[in-house]
Design a protein around this motif. Structure first.
Motif, PDB file in Angstrom:
ATOM      1  N   TYR A 106      -0.084  -0.581  -8.641  1.00  0.00           N
ATOM      2  CA  TYR A 106      -0.563   0.686  -8.091  1.00  0.00           C
ATOM      3  C   TYR A 106      -0.900   0.546  -6.603  1.00  0.00           C
ATOM      4  O   TYR A 106      -0.511   1.387  -5.779  1.00  0.00           O
ATOM      5  N   LEU A 126       0.799   2.321  -3.349  1.00  0.00           N
ATOM      6  CA  LEU A 126       0.038   3.146  -2.401  1.00  0.00           C
ATOM      7  C   LEU A 126       0.195   2.638  -0.971  1.00  0.00           C
ATOM      8  O   LEU A 126       0.240   3.426  -0.019  1.00  0.00           O
ATOM      9  N   GLN A 172       4.255   3.174  -0.001  1.00  0.00           N
ATOM     10  CA  GLN A 172       4.764   4.545   0.033  1.00  0.00           C
ATOM     11  C   GLN A 172       3.853   5.509   0.785  1.00  0.00           C
ATOM     12  O   GLN A 172       4.302   6.570   1.231  1.00  0.00           O
ATOM     13  N   HIS A 173       2.578   5.145   0.935  1.00  0.00           N
ATOM     14  CA  HIS A 173       1.644   6.084   1.557  1.00  0.00           C
ATOM     15  C   HIS A 173       0.836   5.473   2.699  1.00  0.00           C
ATOM     16  O   HIS A 173       0.000   6.163   3.291  1.00  0.00           O
ATOM     17  N   ALA A 198       5.743   5.147 -11.061  1.00  0.00           N
ATOM     18  CA  ALA A 198       5.968   5.931  -9.845  1.00  0.00           C
ATOM     19  C   ALA A 198       5.134   7.214  -9.866  1.00  0.00           C
ATOM     20  O   ALA A 198       4.545   7.611  -8.854  1.00  0.00           O
ATOM     21  N   SER A 199       5.060   7.850 -11.026  1.00  0.00           N
ATOM     22  CA  SER A 199       4.257   9.062 -11.164  1.00  0.00           C
ATOM     23  C   SER A 199       2.771   8.741 -11.031  1.00  0.00           C
ATOM     24  O   SER A 199       2.015   9.491 -10.397  1.00  0.00           O
ATOM     25  N   ILE A 239       1.405   6.338  -9.309  1.00  0.00           N
ATOM     26  CA  ILE A 239       1.116   6.081  -7.896  1.00  0.00           C
ATOM     27  C   ILE A 239       0.926   7.390  -7.149  1.00  0.00           C
ATOM     28  O   ILE A 239       0.014   7.529  -6.312  1.00  0.00           O
ATOM     29  N   GLU A 240       1.758   8.381  -7.445  1.00  0.00           N
ATOM     30  CA  GLU A 240       1.631   9.676  -6.776  1.00  0.00           C
ATOM     31  C   GLU A 240       0.322  10.368  -7.152  1.00  0.00           C
ATOM     32  O   GLU A 240      -0.299  11.046  -6.324  1.00  0.00           O
ATOM     33  N   ARG A 241      -0.125  10.199  -8.403  1.00  0.00           N
ATOM     34  CA  ARG A 241      -1.401  10.796  -8.808  1.00  0.00           C
ATOM     35  C   ARG A 241      -2.564  10.112  -8.081  1.00  0.00           C
ATOM     36  O   ARG A 241      -3.530  10.783  -7.673  1.00  0.00           O
ATOM     37  N   ALA A 280      -2.273   8.735  -5.177  1.00  0.00           N
ATOM     38  CA  ALA A 280      -2.145   9.159  -3.780  1.00  0.00           C
ATOM     39  C   ALA A 280      -2.828  10.521  -3.569  1.00  0.00           C
ATOM     40  O   ALA A 280      -3.451  10.763  -2.530  1.00  0.00           O
ATOM     41  N   ALA A 281      -2.738  11.396  -4.571  1.00  0.00           N
ATOM     42  CA  ALA A 281      -3.416  12.700  -4.470  1.00  0.00           C
ATOM     43  C   ALA A 281      -4.930  12.510  -4.434  1.00  0.00           C
ATOM     44  O   ALA A 281      -5.630  13.215  -3.698  1.00  0.00           O
ATOM     45  N   ARG A 304      -5.872  11.428  -0.971  1.00  0.00           N
ATOM     46  CA  ARG A 304      -5.854  12.533  -0.003  1.00  0.00           C
ATOM     47  C   ARG A 304      -7.177  13.303  -0.046  1.00  0.00           C
ATOM     48  O   ARG A 304      -7.670  13.762   0.988  1.00  0.00           O
TER      49      ARG A 304
END
Length: 404
Positions: free
Chosen positions: A24, A28, A31-32, A389-390, A392-394, A396-397, A400
């Motif tokens: 994870y 992060l 990708q971010h 992958a999903s 990691i995006e959660r 990332a939210a 933010r």
């Protein structure tokens, strides 16, 4: 992009650290653009493996991750934990100043003590990664719910839920619990559900391995059930043995593949007591990178875990791994979001821990396995719910929101 201090009481050298922490954070970062300082507590036996430790150090350096490892002390339990926390607080305080930390990510309840203090002292936003009901898990193992320690842990958990800017929980079933114990009906607004995920590029069915390993085992035409993971304790090895023995009576060509790095002898003893022929099962210790190939041998997977109040917040890693390899799952109810798996027909409920329930579940599976799209449906469910992958995006939210 945040410079984050990530604190975990689990070790990065632990299997959990390798599968449920580093992927994870690396995602992060890559990708971010987030940067991490990780404070972990490492167990002596794993730290003594110099080659593995050095490989991890080099790996983290390549990913620009700062690692601050401390020794984990186990006994006597309470004094050892307090000692670890004092050292951890000292190290974390230095890290916040030295690395100009901008946010805190705390994994589970024990290091939350450090997170709350650092948040107050340095005015840092906090992500509380709940990872389950830790105090209730300890109570399931014998800690009195009427005792002072349990009450203190629950108070700590409640404080973390209220003061954290962001919360991560593993299951949808746990959301109502969070609202109740934080006394905050709006807590869902700052809570994300992120179950234990798997890298689905790694976890997928391997038909070549299936053919090869089945040939090596002499199971080319057999129907195979697989179990992967820990043995004993809450993982109910004796019940797994009885379940397989029950199925074997009506399906003499059935075979059981057990993948575990733990001592297999108690399970072997249970199978022998049930007069299960040795040729009908095999127990293998398999390198983590090879587990997906061995899962591909099977037609269906099984997981039996002692249900409890704490388990509604549990997300067994093996669920995502099984489904990603196209395997439906035999499971008992009361484990995380297992009801959703039953509703989506990618899992078969074992209603109780007895022979009648085992036989009924097997009959349900016979109807399910006739569906030609079963394997793909399992894979599709894994991609929706358990994809790294999903996840990691959660996360990332969440980050933010911390930046606001």
């Amino acid at each position: 992009m945040l410079k984050t201090l990530y604190i975990t009481y689990d070790g990065l050298l632990d299997p959990l650290g390798q599968t449920q922490i580093l992927p994870y954070l690396e995602g992060l970062a890559a990708q971010h653009g987030h940067r991490f300082v990780i404070l972990s507590f490492e167990k002596a036996a794993r730290w003594a493996d110099v080659a593995r430790r050095q490989a991890l150090i080099e790996h983290l350096q390549r990913h620009n991750v700062v690692w601050l490892p401390l020794s984990y002390h186990q006994r006597p339990t309470l004094p050892a934990t307090l000692y670890d926390l004092m050292l951890g607080l000292w190290m974390a305080t230095i890290a916040v100043r030295r690395y100009r930390i901008q946010a805190l990510h705390i994994r589970s309840t024990v290091p939350l003590t450090l997170g709350l203090l650092l948040k107050r002292w340095f005015k840092l936003p906090l992500l509380f990664d709940l990872r389950g009901f830790w105090a209730d898990e300890r109570a399931d193992l014998g800690m009195p719910r009427t005792g002072l320690l349990y009450r203190l842990l629950k108070k700590l958990e409640q404080t973390g839920l209220n003061q954290a800017e962001q919360i991560v929980t593993l299951t949808k079933q746990s959301l109502s619990y969070l609202a109740e114990h934080s006394h905050n009906s709006q807590i869902a607004n700052k809570t994300s559900v992120i179950p234990c995920a798997a890298n689905l590029q790694r976890w997928q069915r391997d038909e070549q391995a299936r053919t090869r390993i089945r040939h090596e085992l002499g199971w080319q035409t057999k129907q195979v059930v697989v179990y992967s993971g820990s043995l004993g304790g809450g993982y109910r090895s004796a019940d797994l043995a009885e379940c397989f023995a029950t199925w074997l009576q009506s399906e003499p060509d059935l075979r059981w593949l057990v993948l575990s790095n733990q001592d297999p002898q108690p399970l072997i003893n249970a199978l022998q007591h049930l007069n299960v022929p040795a040729e009908s099962y095999t127990i293998r210790s398999v390198a983590s990178n090879d587990v997906a190939q061995w899962l591909s041998v099977a037609d269906v997977a099984i997981s039996l875990i002692t249900p409890s109040y704490a388990k509604i917040a549990s997300s067994p890693t093996k669920f995502g791994e099984y489904l990603a390899c196209g395997l439906p799952i035999f499971s008992n109810a009361g484990i995380g979001d297992s009801e959703e798996l039953f509703a989506q027909a990618v899992a078969i409920e074992i209603a109780d821990f007895n022979r009648a329930a085992y036989q009924a579940a097997w009959q349900s599976y016979q109807a399910l396995r006739q569906q030609p799209d079963l394997g793909q449906r399992c894979r599709d469910f894994a991609e929706r719910e358990f994809d790294l992958a999903s996840a990691i995006e959660r996360y990332a939210a969440c980050y933010r929101e911390l930046e606001r």
